[in-house]
Motif scaffolding. Sequence first.
Motif, PDB file in Angstrom:
ATOM      1  N   HIS A 143      38.694  44.013  24.612  1.00 24.48           N
ATOM      2  CA  HIS A 143      39.547  42.839  24.360  1.00 24.48           C
ATOM      3  C   HIS A 143      39.856  42.184  25.695  1.00 24.48           C
ATOM      4  O   HIS A 143      40.579  42.733  26.527  1.00 24.48           O
ATOM      5  N   GLU A 144      39.282  41.016  25.909  1.00 24.40           N
ATOM      6  CA  GLU A 144      39.520  40.259  27.141  1.00 24.40           C
ATOM      7  C   GLU A 144      40.467  39.105  26.856  1.00 24.40           C
ATOM      8  O   GLU A 144      40.364  38.449  25.816  1.00 24.40           O
ATOM      9  N   ILE A 145      41.393  38.865  27.795  1.00 27.11           N
ATOM     10  CA  ILE A 145      42.337  37.753  27.676  1.00 27.11           C
ATOM     11  C   ILE A 145      42.061  36.759  28.797  1.00 27.11           C
ATOM     12  O   ILE A 145      41.944  37.141  29.962  1.00 27.11           O
ATOM     13  N   VAL A 146      41.949  35.475  28.444  1.00 21.93           N
ATOM     14  CA  VAL A 146      41.706  34.426  29.424  1.00 21.93           C
ATOM     15  C   VAL A 146      42.778  33.365  29.260  1.00 21.93           C
ATOM     16  O   VAL A 146      43.163  33.014  28.142  1.00 21.93           O
ATOM     17  N   GLU A 147      43.288  32.857  30.393  1.00 20.20           N
ATOM     18  CA  GLU A 147      44.318  31.823  30.357  1.00 20.20           C
ATOM     19  C   GLU A 147      43.718  30.491  29.929  1.00 20.20           C
ATOM     20  O   GLU A 147      42.558  30.189  30.230  1.00 20.20           O
TER      21      GLU A 147
END
Length: 391
Positions: A143-147
Amino acid sequence: MLKKKKGFSLVELLAVIFVMGIISIIAIPTIDKAIKQSREELYKVQINNIITATKNWSSKNFILLPEEDGELITLTLGQLKIGGFIDENIQDPKTKKPFPNDLEITIKKVGNNYKYEVIDGSGGIDDSLDPNTPSIILNGLAHEIVEINDEYIDKGVIARDPSGALIDDVETVIKSNNIIVDEIDTSKLVQYKITYTVTYNGVSSSVIRTVTVKDTTPPILIIPEDIEITTQEVVDFDVTEGVIASDNSLKEPEIVISGSLNTLPGKYYIKYTAIDESGNSTTKTRIITVVESNSIIFNESKGVNHPQLVTGMTPIKWNGTTEVTTTENDSDWYDYSEKRWANAKTEDGSYWVWIPRYGYKITSCFHSNCSGGAGNIEIKFLIGTSNEASD
């Protein structure tokens, strides 16, 4: 004397066969039903085992779990196997074969809890025992989070054939709301599911990554420095001037200002808060110090010092029939050349009049009797606190 019977007659034998047939007709469906129920129960047990393994994965990877209500991430059974959270050959009692490695499991945030679900039928045919089965693992996180509006750089996967040689040809499919898209668009606050599939000699393996676009960055807020102003400057002072706010969402944040100024000398704290659409906020405080004026403002257009009022005084003027409440900025409030004096009123009903500093000069009949009557006195208003006279 009785004869011993050595066997069944044909009629008796047929009767026995008939009875056994009836029993089998009744018994076989019952047995089939029992077997089916047993498989269903065992299937539920295996599904619970997969969910338990997913919960154990979650406890080890809690920083990867969805944070917002309604968000979800997707794993594959193969990812649980790679992490050692479940047996390599966990079998599906319905098919009597291992569950497929690309079987999908979702973890969804619901209120303050998480909902775990095995997506029935989501996997293909299990090839985990096939000697041609390739391996594939994620680079980076599941699970990757990007702004929002930041560039997303995918970390890809590592795929190998059964001999351990790298496989470069990996199929990548990106979906948003179950719709295939070309790329991850970080300008929108949405989730994406990336499925990576590698095939070797007709046998495929897959892994899944969830990418969530979020806005967790507070707005940038710039306010002017602390300042000192006079009581006379309070009326025209704009606390919003020079305040700038921006946000990584590229949308203008809302600016909320609390606190106010007063003409009474003292320190006043003005708080500025910038809030973006995701609820992120930045707060700063400015100190504005109000002091008594050390100088008197000279109104050149009217040739007289500007009236200085104290707290509680309200400027008033006469419109010919009655008094009218006005402000210090009213150009018609006073005009000494027209003999309109600056008047004010306090809450207790008292009236006040502003008398500017002035100088006078007796030009005739000073200390003497004038045969023609009164002498002449020349009056001029003084500028500020000096003894310089106005023209």
